[in-house]
Design a protein around this motif. Sequence first.
Motif, PDB file in Angstrom:
ATOM      1  N   ILE A  58      17.777  -3.693   8.226  1.00  0.00           N
ATOM      2  CA  ILE A  58      17.376  -2.373   7.742  1.00  0.00           C
ATOM      3  C   ILE A  58      16.048  -2.467   6.997  1.00  0.00           C
ATOM      4  CG2 ILE A  58      19.690  -1.396   7.651  1.00  0.00           C
ATOM      5  CD1 ILE A  58      18.121  -2.378   4.409  1.00  0.00           C
ATOM      6  N   LEU A  59      15.381  -1.327   6.929  1.00  0.00           N
ATOM      7  CA  LEU A  59      14.129  -1.197   6.193  1.00  0.00           C
ATOM      8  C   LEU A  59      14.320  -0.077   5.178  1.00  0.00           C
ATOM      9  CD1 LEU A  59      11.039  -1.833   5.921  1.00  0.00           C
ATOM     10  CD2 LEU A  59      10.680   0.027   7.567  1.00  0.00           C
ATOM     11  N   CYS A  60      13.904  -0.320   3.945  1.00  0.00           N
ATOM     12  CA  CYS A  60      13.960   0.694   2.894  1.00  0.00           C
ATOM     13  C   CYS A  60      12.606   1.396   2.810  1.00  0.00           C
ATOM     14  CB  CYS A  60      14.309   0.052   1.556  1.00  0.00           C
ATOM     15  SG  CYS A  60      15.905  -0.779   1.563  1.00  0.00           S
ATOM     16  N   ALA A  61      12.564   2.547   2.150  1.00  0.00           N
ATOM     17  CA  ALA A  61      11.338   3.340   2.051  1.00  0.00           C
ATOM     18  C   ALA A  61      10.205   2.579   1.372  1.00  0.00           C
ATOM     19  CB  ALA A  61      11.618   4.645   1.313  1.00  0.00           C
ATOM     20  N   ASN A  62      10.534   1.633   0.499  1.00  0.00           N
ATOM     21  CA  ASN A  62       9.491   0.875  -0.206  1.00  0.00           C
ATOM     22  C   ASN A  62       9.007  -0.336   0.587  1.00  0.00           C
ATOM     23  OD1 ASN A  62      11.588  -0.937  -0.429  1.00  0.00           O
ATOM     24  ND2 ASN A  62      11.615  -0.968  -2.660  1.00  0.00           N
ATOM     25  N   GLY A  63       9.507  -0.522   1.807  1.00  0.00           N
ATOM     26  CA  GLY A  63       9.077  -1.627   2.649  1.00  0.00           C
ATOM     27  C   GLY A  63       9.961  -2.855   2.584  1.00  0.00           C
ATOM     28  N   TRP A  64      10.940  -2.860   1.688  1.00  0.00           N
ATOM     29  CA  TRP A  64      11.849  -3.986   1.561  1.00  0.00           C
ATOM     30  C   TRP A  64      12.830  -3.975   2.724  1.00  0.00           C
ATOM     31  CZ3 TRP A  64      17.178  -4.618   0.219  1.00  0.00           C
ATOM     32  CH2 TRP A  64      17.522  -5.923  -0.185  1.00  0.00           C
ATOM     33  N   SER A  65      13.101  -5.111   3.303  1.00  0.00           N
ATOM     34  CA  SER A  65      14.065  -5.189   4.408  1.00  0.00           C
ATOM     35  C   SER A  65      15.143  -6.209   4.081  1.00  0.00           C
ATOM     36  CB  SER A  65      13.360  -5.537   5.721  1.00  0.00           C
ATOM     37  OG  SER A  65      12.822  -6.830   5.660  1.00  0.00           O
ATOM     38  N   ALA A  66      16.286  -6.038   4.727  1.00  0.00           N
ATOM     39  CA  ALA A  66      17.422  -6.931   4.515  1.00  0.00           C
ATOM     40  C   ALA A  66      18.349  -6.821   5.715  1.00  0.00           C
ATOM     41  CB  ALA A  66      18.165  -6.550   3.227  1.00  0.00           C
TER      42      ALA A  66
ATOM     43  N   PRO B 238      18.729   5.811   1.448  1.00  0.00           N
ATOM     44  CA  PRO B 238      18.301   6.014   2.838  1.00  0.00           C
ATOM     45  C   PRO B 238      17.653   4.740   3.377  1.00  0.00           C
ATOM     46  CG  PRO B 238      17.292   7.631   1.347  1.00  0.00           C
ATOM     47  CD  PRO B 238      17.963   6.597   0.505  1.00  0.00           C
ATOM     48  N   VAL B 239      18.023   4.358   4.586  1.00  0.00           N
ATOM     49  CA  VAL B 239      17.467   3.168   5.229  1.00  0.00           C
ATOM     50  C   VAL B 239      17.160   3.480   6.690  1.00  0.00           C
ATOM     51  CG1 VAL B 239      18.668   1.548   3.697  1.00  0.00           C
ATOM     52  CG2 VAL B 239      19.731   2.213   5.856  1.00  0.00           C
ATOM     53  N   GLN B 240      16.313   2.649   7.259  1.00  0.00           N
ATOM     54  CA  GLN B 240      15.977   2.785   8.673  1.00  0.00           C
ATOM     55  C   GLN B 240      16.488   1.555   9.410  1.00  0.00           C
ATOM     56  OE1 GLN B 240      11.781   2.310  10.045  1.00  0.00           O
ATOM     57  NE2 GLN B 240      12.000   4.484  10.540  1.00  0.00           N
ATOM     58  N   LEU B 241      17.275   1.759  10.437  1.00  0.00           N
ATOM     59  CA  LEU B 241      17.786   0.646  11.245  1.00  0.00           C
ATOM     60  C   LEU B 241      16.647   0.106  12.095  1.00  0.00           C
ATOM     61  CD1 LEU B 241      20.236  -0.998  12.220  1.00  0.00           C
ATOM     62  CD2 LEU B 241      20.552   0.744  13.981  1.00  0.00           C
ATOM     63  N   ARG B 242      16.390  -1.194  11.960  1.00  0.00           N
ATOM     64  CA  ARG B 242      15.308  -1.832  12.722  1.00  0.00           C
ATOM     65  C   ARG B 242      15.827  -2.575  13.934  1.00  0.00           C
ATOM     66  NH1 ARG B 242      11.405  -4.937   8.786  1.00  0.00           N
ATOM     67  NH2 ARG B 242       9.976  -4.666  10.502  1.00  0.00           N
ATOM     68  N   SER B 243      16.943  -3.306  13.763  1.00  0.00           N
ATOM     69  CA  SER B 243      17.494  -4.070  14.885  1.00  0.00           C
ATOM     70  C   SER B 243      18.947  -4.405  14.593  1.00  0.00           C
ATOM     71  CB  SER B 243      16.690  -5.353  15.125  1.00  0.00           C
ATOM     72  OG  SER B 243      16.824  -6.238  14.032  1.00  0.00           O
TER      73      SER B 243
ATOM     74  N   ASN C  97       0.849  -1.178   0.000  1.00  0.00           N
ATOM     75  CA  ASN C  97       0.000   0.000   0.000  1.00  0.00           C
ATOM     76  C   ASN C  97       0.891   1.235   0.000  1.00  0.00           C
ATOM     77  OD1 ASN C  97      -1.645   2.139   0.675  1.00  0.00           O
ATOM     78  ND2 ASN C  97      -2.625   1.100   2.408  1.00  0.00           N
ATOM     79  N   PRO C  98       0.712   2.217  -0.935  1.00  0.00           N
ATOM     80  CA  PRO C  98       1.602   3.379  -1.022  1.00  0.00           C
ATOM     81  C   PRO C  98       1.694   4.164   0.271  1.00  0.00           C
ATOM     82  CG  PRO C  98       0.083   3.343  -2.895  1.00  0.00           C
ATOM     83  CD  PRO C  98      -0.314   2.243  -1.971  1.00  0.00           C
ATOM     84  N   GLY C  99       0.645   4.236   1.065  1.00  0.00           N
ATOM     85  CA  GLY C  99       0.691   4.994   2.314  1.00  0.00           C
ATOM     86  C   GLY C  99       1.262   4.217   3.483  1.00  0.00           C
ATOM     87  N   GLU C 100       1.517   2.917   3.252  1.00  0.00           N
ATOM     88  CA  GLU C 100       1.943   2.043   4.344  1.00  0.00           C
ATOM     89  C   GLU C 100       3.264   2.484   4.971  1.00  0.00           C
ATOM     90  OE1 GLU C 100       2.730  -2.708   5.073  1.00  0.00           O
ATOM     91  OE2 GLU C 100       1.794  -2.030   3.226  1.00  0.00           O
ATOM     92  N   PHE C 101       4.148   3.056   4.182  1.00  0.00           N
ATOM     93  CA  PHE C 101       5.463   3.433   4.699  1.00  0.00           C
ATOM     94  C   PHE C 101       5.638   4.948   4.731  1.00  0.00           C
ATOM     95  CE2 PHE C 101       5.822  -0.860   3.102  1.00  0.00           C
ATOM     96  CZ  PHE C 101       6.270  -1.499   4.246  1.00  0.00           C
ATOM     97  N   ALA C 102       4.521   5.684   4.859  1.00  0.00           N
ATOM     98  CA  ALA C 102       4.564   7.145   4.898  1.00  0.00           C
ATOM     99  C   ALA C 102       5.345   7.643   6.109  1.00  0.00           C
ATOM    100  CB  ALA C 102       3.151   7.709   4.899  1.00  0.00           C
ATOM    101  N   ASP C 103       5.399   6.858   7.186  1.00  0.00           N
ATOM    102  CA  ASP C 103       6.114   7.269   8.395  1.00  0.00           C
ATOM    103  C   ASP C 103       7.584   6.865   8.371  1.00  0.00           C
ATOM    104  OD1 ASP C 103       3.868   8.439   9.476  1.00  0.00           O
ATOM    105  OD2 ASP C 103       3.242   6.614  10.510  1.00  0.00           O
ATOM    106  N   PHE C 104       8.072   6.404   7.231  1.00  0.00           N
ATOM    107  CA  PHE C 104       9.466   5.995   7.108  1.00  0.00           C
ATOM    108  C   PHE C 104      10.369   7.186   7.407  1.00  0.00           C
ATOM    109  CE2 PHE C 104      13.329   5.741   4.556  1.00  0.00           C
ATOM    110  CZ  PHE C 104      13.853   4.539   4.982  1.00  0.00           C
ATOM    111  N   ARG C 105      11.290   7.020   8.356  1.00  0.00           N
ATOM    112  CA  ARG C 105      12.267   8.045   8.708  1.00  0.00           C
ATOM    113  C   ARG C 105      13.647   7.410   8.649  1.00  0.00           C
ATOM    114  NH1 ARG C 105       8.522  10.943   8.068  1.00  0.00           N
ATOM    115  NH2 ARG C 105       7.381  12.129   9.602  1.00  0.00           N
ATOM    116  N   PRO C 106      14.468   7.800   7.668  1.00  0.00           N
ATOM    117  CA  PRO C 106      15.789   7.175   7.579  1.00  0.00           C
ATOM    118  C   PRO C 106      16.651   7.512   8.788  1.00  0.00           C
ATOM    119  CG  PRO C 106      15.599   8.979   6.006  1.00  0.00           C
ATOM    120  CD  PRO C 106      14.261   8.823   6.654  1.00  0.00           C
TER     121      PRO C 106
END
Length: 171
Positions: A54-62, A41-46, A3-12
């Motif tokens: 990490i989490l990317c703005a499109n919801g992909w994680s690795a 830009p990525v967001q550190l999850r754990s 969903n395009p709005g699903e990651f609207a709160d993404f903060r790198p």
Amino acid sequence: MTNPGEFADFRPTHVVPQEGLPAWEEPDTSRPTTPLDAFLPVQLRSRRGEWAEILCANGWSAWVDGRLLVAVPQPPPTGGRPLARTEDPRPLLSRTAEALDRYRRAAEALGSGQLDAEGFRSATRGVRAGMVLDGEAVWLYDEASGGWLFGDGIRLTTYAVAQAPVGEGQP
């Protein structure tokens, strides 16, 4: 489909270094996945040791080597307030040098066997200092105010503080 709005709160919190970065499905080098592009830009999850999820703005994680991620600077908690000036950097420079010297003496005693680990912890308990020197610029941590000050050799300016200032009549 995401969903395009699903990651609207993404903060790198970090960006990928300029060389790019290999990535894995899990914290296991036998399961590689698509490498990450430079400056993504990525967001550190754990974290798990040196691994970082990490989490990317499109919801992909690795999973990546977390040591290689570049932290995104965060604004000071009280950013936007007018800068305050203090007159003389020398007293804070002296306190920082004293704290560093106390730590250095304890580290030397530990390294030479004059102190054990418990003695080192005891000798360094309460020691707190912070300094970054870059040519004529200096950033100093002032434990009394809980904030960082920027200096140009003549004056110090409040750079960042841990808490907003307390007004009259406020606890």
